[in-house]
Design an enzyme around this catalytic site. Structure first.
Site, PDB file in Angstrom:
ATOM      1  N   ILE A   4       6.638   1.468   4.162  1.00 43.22           N
ATOM      2  CA  ILE A   4       6.622   0.393   5.154  1.00 43.22           C
ATOM      3  C   ILE A   4       6.488  -0.907   4.367  1.00 43.22           C
ATOM      4  CG2 ILE A   4       4.113   0.600   5.434  1.00 43.22           C
ATOM      5  CD1 ILE A   4       4.401  -0.247   8.329  1.00 43.22           C
ATOM      6  N   SER A   5       7.313  -1.896   4.691  1.00 48.81           N
ATOM      7  CA  SER A   5       7.312  -3.155   3.952  1.00 48.81           C
ATOM      8  C   SER A   5       5.990  -3.901   4.144  1.00 48.81           C
ATOM      9  CB  SER A   5       8.456  -4.050   4.416  1.00 48.81           C
ATOM     10  OG  SER A   5       9.704  -3.463   4.130  1.00 48.81           O
ATOM     11  N   GLN A   6       5.636  -4.704   3.152  1.00 48.99           N
ATOM     12  CA  GLN A   6       4.431  -5.511   3.288  1.00 48.99           C
ATOM     13  C   GLN A   6       4.631  -6.521   4.417  1.00 48.99           C
ATOM     14  OE1 GLN A   6       5.265  -7.575  -0.746  1.00 48.99           O
ATOM     15  NE2 GLN A   6       3.741  -8.886   0.234  1.00 48.99           N
TER      16      GLN A   6
END
Length: 204
Positions: free
Chosen positions: A51-53
Site C-alpha cells: 500500500i502506498s505511503q
C-alpha cells in the site's frame, strides 16, 4: 497524519486533504501491520505488493487535479486505499488489479469502508478500460517504462495521467502527463519508488 505528513510537505488541495482525513487506512491493511496504519510509509499487503505511503497517494490525487464527477481509472488497485481516497474527492472511480486475490481483497475493504461504488476489475491495467473510456484522469500505483498508449487514447482532452516512470533501473520519477491534442505536456513531480507495473505495456 494529514497535518504532519501531508499538509506539512506541501499538499494544499483542501478536497484532497479532506479525503485523506476521511478514509480509514487501517481497513485496507493486513492485521499484522494495522498498528502502523497512519505512519507515512508503504506497507505490505501480500502477493509481493504494498500500500502506498499516504503522502504519495495525496500527491498523486493533487497532481491529478481531481474534481467531483471526474471519471478516474486507478491502475493497480492493490489494497483499494488509493481508489477510496480518489472516490472521497467526489470522483467516479474504476480500478484495475492484475492479481485476482488482491482484487477480491480490495473489493471487501472498499465495501467495509463505505466505498462500494468503486468498481474493481481484474485484468491488465496497462490496457486501460476501453469500455468505460474516456477518463478525466488515469492514476497508476506501479512503475512502467513509458506511458501506455492505450491510456493516452482513453484520456479526454486536458485529461491527466499520473504515474511513476522507471527512467533507468532503480530510478523512478513520478510524472503528470496532460493531454494537449496529440501531445502530452509532462511535469516531473519528484523521485519515487514503486513496484513494477505488470502487463503488456509494463515492466513485468
Amino acid at each position: 497524519m494529514v497535518e504532519w505528513h501531508i499538509a506539512a510537505r506541501g499538499v494544499t488541495d483542501e478536497r484532497v486533504l479532506a479525503a485523506m482525513a476521511s478514509v480509514p487506512r487501517e481497513l485496507f491493511l493486513l492485521k499484522s501491520v494495522a498498528a502502523d496504519a497512519y505512519a507515512d510509509s508503504p506497507l505490505p499487503i501480500g502477493h509481493g505488493q504494498t500500500i502506498s505511503q499516504p503522502y504519495i497517494v495525496a500527491l498523486t490525487a493533487e497532481a491529478a487535479r481531481l474534481s467531483p464527477g471526474d471519471r478516474v481509472l486507478d491502475v493497480g488497485t492493490g489494497s483499494g486505499y488509493a481508489a477510496a481516497v480518489y472516490a472521497a474527492t467526489g470522483a467516479d472511480v474504476w480500478s484495475v488489479e492484475f492479481v485476482p486475490a488482491l482484487a477480491e481483497q480490495a473489493r471487501a475493504a472498499l465495501d467495509a469502508a463505505g466505498f462500494g461504488a468503486v468498481r474493481v476489475v481484474t485484468g491488465d491495467g496497462t490496457l486501460g478500460l476501453a469500455d468505460q473510456a474516456p477518463f478525466d484522469a488515469i492514476l497508476a500505483a506501479a512503475a512502467g517504462p513509458e506511458i501506455p498508449r492505450p491510456w493516452i487514447d482513453q484520456l479526454v482532452e486536458g485529461g491527466r495521467i499520473v504515474m511513476p516512470l522507471e527512467r533507468r533501473p532503480g530510478w523512478q520519477q513520478l510524472v503528470r502527463a496532460t493531454r494537449r491534442g496529440d501531445d502530452l505536456e509532462i511535469d516531473d513531480l519528484g523521485g519515487v519508488r514503486f513496484v513494477p507495473l505488470r502487463g503488456e505495456h509494463g515492466l513485468s
